[in-house]
Design an enzyme around this catalytic site. Sequence first.
Site, PDB file in Angstrom:
ATOM      1  N   ASP A 107     -25.765 -25.410   6.968  1.00  0.00           N
ATOM      2  CA  ASP A 107     -24.950 -26.146   7.940  1.00  0.00           C
ATOM      3  C   ASP A 107     -25.743 -27.328   8.494  1.00  0.00           C
ATOM      4  O   ASP A 107     -25.211 -28.430   8.672  1.00  0.00           O
ATOM      5  CB  ASP A 107     -24.537 -25.191   9.082  1.00  0.00           C
ATOM      6  CG  ASP A 107     -23.973 -23.898   8.539  1.00  0.00           C
ATOM      7  OD1 ASP A 107     -22.936 -23.956   7.878  1.00  0.00           O
ATOM      8  OD2 ASP A 107     -24.585 -22.827   8.748  1.00  0.00           O
ATOM      9  N   HIS A 160     -22.873 -18.699  11.591  1.00  0.00           N
ATOM     10  CA  HIS A 160     -22.559 -19.374  10.321  1.00  0.00           C
ATOM     11  C   HIS A 160     -21.104 -19.060   9.985  1.00  0.00           C
ATOM     12  O   HIS A 160     -20.793 -18.185   9.183  1.00  0.00           O
ATOM     13  CB  HIS A 160     -23.483 -18.911   9.196  1.00  0.00           C
ATOM     14  CG  HIS A 160     -23.047 -19.457   7.857  1.00  0.00           C
ATOM     15  ND1 HIS A 160     -23.118 -20.796   7.550  1.00  0.00           N
ATOM     16  CD2 HIS A 160     -22.496 -18.862   6.780  1.00  0.00           C
ATOM     17  CE1 HIS A 160     -22.634 -20.990   6.329  1.00  0.00           C
ATOM     18  NE2 HIS A 160     -22.244 -19.830   5.841  1.00  0.00           N
TER      19      HIS A 160
HETATM   20  N1  NAD Z   1     -25.295 -18.404   4.840  1.00  0.00           N
HETATM   21  C1  NAD Z   1     -24.819 -19.355   4.022  1.00  0.00           C
HETATM   22  O1  NAD Z   1     -24.948 -20.555   4.318  1.00  0.00           O
HETATM   23  C2  NAD Z   1     -24.130 -19.017   2.732  1.00  0.00           C
HETATM   24  C3  NAD Z   1     -23.780 -20.057   1.859  1.00  0.00           C
HETATM   25  C4  NAD Z   1     -23.159 -19.743   0.639  1.00  0.00           C
HETATM   26  C5  NAD Z   1     -22.894 -18.418   0.315  1.00  0.00           C
HETATM   27  N2  NAD Z   1     -23.231 -17.445   1.193  1.00  0.00           N
HETATM   28  C6  NAD Z   1     -22.987 -16.032   0.902  1.00  0.00           C
HETATM   29  O2  NAD Z   1     -23.992 -15.567  -0.020  1.00  0.00           O
HETATM   30  C7  NAD Z   1     -23.491 -14.409  -0.681  1.00  0.00           C
HETATM   31  C8  NAD Z   1     -23.772 -14.481  -2.169  1.00  0.00           C
HETATM   32  O3  NAD Z   1     -23.079 -15.540  -2.752  1.00  0.00           O
HETATM   33  P1  NAD Z   1     -23.010 -15.710  -4.342  1.00  0.00           P
HETATM   34  O4  NAD Z   1     -22.197 -16.913  -4.570  1.00  0.00           O
HETATM   35  O5  NAD Z   1     -24.358 -15.608  -4.950  1.00  0.00           O
HETATM   36  O6  NAD Z   1     -22.152 -14.420  -4.720  1.00  0.00           O
HETATM   37  P2  NAD Z   1     -21.999 -13.721  -6.143  1.00  0.00           P
HETATM   38  O7  NAD Z   1     -20.803 -12.841  -6.016  1.00  0.00           O
HETATM   39  O8  NAD Z   1     -22.108 -14.708  -7.240  1.00  0.00           O
HETATM   40  O9  NAD Z   1     -23.304 -12.813  -6.230  1.00  0.00           O
HETATM   41  C9  NAD Z   1     -23.534 -11.759  -5.358  1.00  0.00           C
HETATM   42  C10 NAD Z   1     -24.387 -10.757  -6.098  1.00  0.00           C
HETATM   43  O10 NAD Z   1     -24.750  -9.729  -5.188  1.00  0.00           O
HETATM   44  C11 NAD Z   1     -24.762  -8.534  -5.894  1.00  0.00           C
HETATM   45  N3  NAD Z   1     -24.727  -7.406  -4.971  1.00  0.00           N
HETATM   46  C12 NAD Z   1     -23.647  -6.844  -4.377  1.00  0.00           C
HETATM   47  N4  NAD Z   1     -24.022  -5.777  -3.663  1.00  0.00           N
HETATM   48  C13 NAD Z   1     -25.355  -5.676  -3.776  1.00  0.00           C
HETATM   49  C14 NAD Z   1     -26.308  -4.764  -3.284  1.00  0.00           C
HETATM   50  N5  NAD Z   1     -25.961  -3.738  -2.516  1.00  0.00           N
HETATM   51  N6  NAD Z   1     -27.602  -4.936  -3.626  1.00  0.00           N
HETATM   52  C15 NAD Z   1     -27.974  -5.951  -4.419  1.00  0.00           C
HETATM   53  N7  NAD Z   1     -27.113  -6.845  -4.942  1.00  0.00           N
HETATM   54  C16 NAD Z   1     -25.821  -6.710  -4.617  1.00  0.00           C
HETATM   55  C17 NAD Z   1     -23.569  -8.635  -6.828  1.00  0.00           C
HETATM   56  O11 NAD Z   1     -23.682  -7.722  -7.918  1.00  0.00           O
HETATM   57  C18 NAD Z   1     -23.661 -10.093  -7.268  1.00  0.00           C
HETATM   58  O12 NAD Z   1     -24.431 -10.233  -8.450  1.00  0.00           O
HETATM   59  C19 NAD Z   1     -22.010 -14.333  -0.323  1.00  0.00           C
HETATM   60  O13 NAD Z   1     -21.874 -13.402   0.742  1.00  0.00           O
HETATM   61  C20 NAD Z   1     -21.700 -15.727   0.182  1.00  0.00           C
HETATM   62  O14 NAD Z   1     -20.606 -15.734   1.056  1.00  0.00           O
HETATM   63  C21 NAD Z   1     -23.842 -17.720   2.386  1.00  0.00           C
HETATM   64  O1  LMR Z   2     -19.289 -18.064   1.025  1.00  0.00           O
HETATM   65  C1  LMR Z   2     -18.605 -18.643   1.894  1.00  0.00           C
HETATM   66  O2  LMR Z   2     -17.629 -18.116   2.449  1.00  0.00           O
HETATM   67  C2  LMR Z   2     -18.949 -20.048   2.301  1.00  0.00           C
HETATM   68  C3  LMR Z   2     -20.417 -20.212   2.553  1.00  0.00           C
HETATM   69  O3  LMR Z   2     -20.863 -19.423   3.620  1.00  0.00           O
HETATM   70  C4  LMR Z   2     -20.734 -21.654   2.813  1.00  0.00           C
HETATM   71  O4  LMR Z   2     -20.976 -22.031   3.959  1.00  0.00           O
HETATM   72  O5  LMR Z   2     -20.720 -22.438   1.836  1.00  0.00           O
END
Ligand code: NAD
Ligand code: LMR
Length: 329
Positions: free
Chosen positions: A160, A188
């Site tokens: 962010d 967030h």
């Molecule tokens: N804070 C932020 O700014 C921000 C930004 C973008 C995404 N995210 C979040 O990050 C997370 C991951 O995003 P992504 O695009 O990589 O998702 P994704 O679905 O591509 O990958 C998530 C992975 O986590 C694994 N997983 C699920 N449960 C698990 C566990 N108990 N132990 C270990 N691994 C496990 C899944 O098998 C999968 O491979 C999501 O929650 C998304 O919303 C946060």
């Molecule tokens: O995974 C999401 O819901 C959005 C993510 O947290 C982001 O800010 O890009």
Amino acid sequence: MTRTPVNVTVTGAAGQIGYALLFRIASGQLLGADVPVKLRLLEITPALKAAEGTAMELDDCAFPLLQGIEITDDPNVAFDGANVALLVGARPRTKGMERGDLLEANGGIFKPQGKAINDHAADDIKVLVVGNPANTNALIAQAAAPDVPAERFTAMTRLDHNRALTQLAKKTGSTVADIKRLTIWGNHSATQYPDIFHATVAGKNAAETVNDEKWLADEFIPTVAKRGAAIIEARGASSAASAANAAIDHVYTWVNGTAEGDWTSMGIPSDGSYGVPEGIISSFPVTTKDGSYEIVQGLDINEFSRARIDASVKELSEEREAVRGLGLI
Ligand SMILES: NC(=O)c1ccc[n+]([C@@H]2O[C@H](COP(=O)([O-])OP(=O)(O)OC[C@H]3O[C@@H](n4cnc5c(N)ncnc54)[C@H](O)[C@@H]3O)[C@@H](O)[C@H]2O)c1
Ligand SMILES: O=C(O)C[C@H](O)C(=O)O
């Protein structure tokens, strides 16, 4: 001199953020170009094969700093001796899922991971939670790790922060390098508050330089706060490379320090500063030095900012009550 490798655990290693993150960690961008690393990849059992594929590619990069890769579906193994833990894997919200269901499903992931960190991680463990809802997932993990200092559990709002830097740079015809002291407050989520009242652009106050409260309220804040949803809409998948980049930035800054005269934004357990209830994991302006961080104190919070900080903090307090009600903290 040969340095002892730093153990870095990444959960959700086979996911899209994992794929954008691991190569950068192994190349030295997380901790420094002279710091060897050992990677531990934690995945759920059905995704272990995919994690192995990523590990094969990491091997094929022949990164000089990468001194080992271990893949496991057991948190107790994954966090054994961990110095840095990036908790990326989380349960996404699916159609029809209520907020409470989402928090409960994530409690099932972050509570055992917090316990495993408590029982097995190195004494200097630093935790960054990326998986959403990041702030409250960090709170769940932290509550399950009573022997680890609470301040070692942080949540990612650096994406962010970076988004806000670029929007402000575009508006003011400057570059992100010209901007300092920007702050993300709160959660967030769409309630987050990107604050430019203390920021500077090329040394001048950002809010005065912009001088456009309508842009601030109607464009800047919603653009930053809803950027995650806009990326999902455009890509058909949530942000991955920019999220991995922000995770790298967050840990690198935590370990290596903020620049003189600048600060960053991190989701950290509140000590009550700025009227944010103690204990919730909220984003604050922080400076970092020698692997520790401190909240920037003494900022004057105007009425415009106060209302927005309070709204985001209220949401975090409600999430805390919800996970408390579910027995997750
Ligand atoms: N804070 C932020 O700014 C921000 C930004 C973008 C995404 N995210 C979040 O990050 C997370 C991951 O995003 P992504 O695009 O990589 O998702 P994704 O679905 O591509 O990958 C998530 C992975 O986590 C694994 N997983 C699920 N449960 C698990 C566990 N108990 N132990 C270990 N691994 C496990 C899944 O098998 C999968 O491979 C999501 O929650 C998304 O919303 C946060
Ligand atoms: O995974 C999401 O819901 C959005 C993510 O947290 C982001 O800010 O890009």
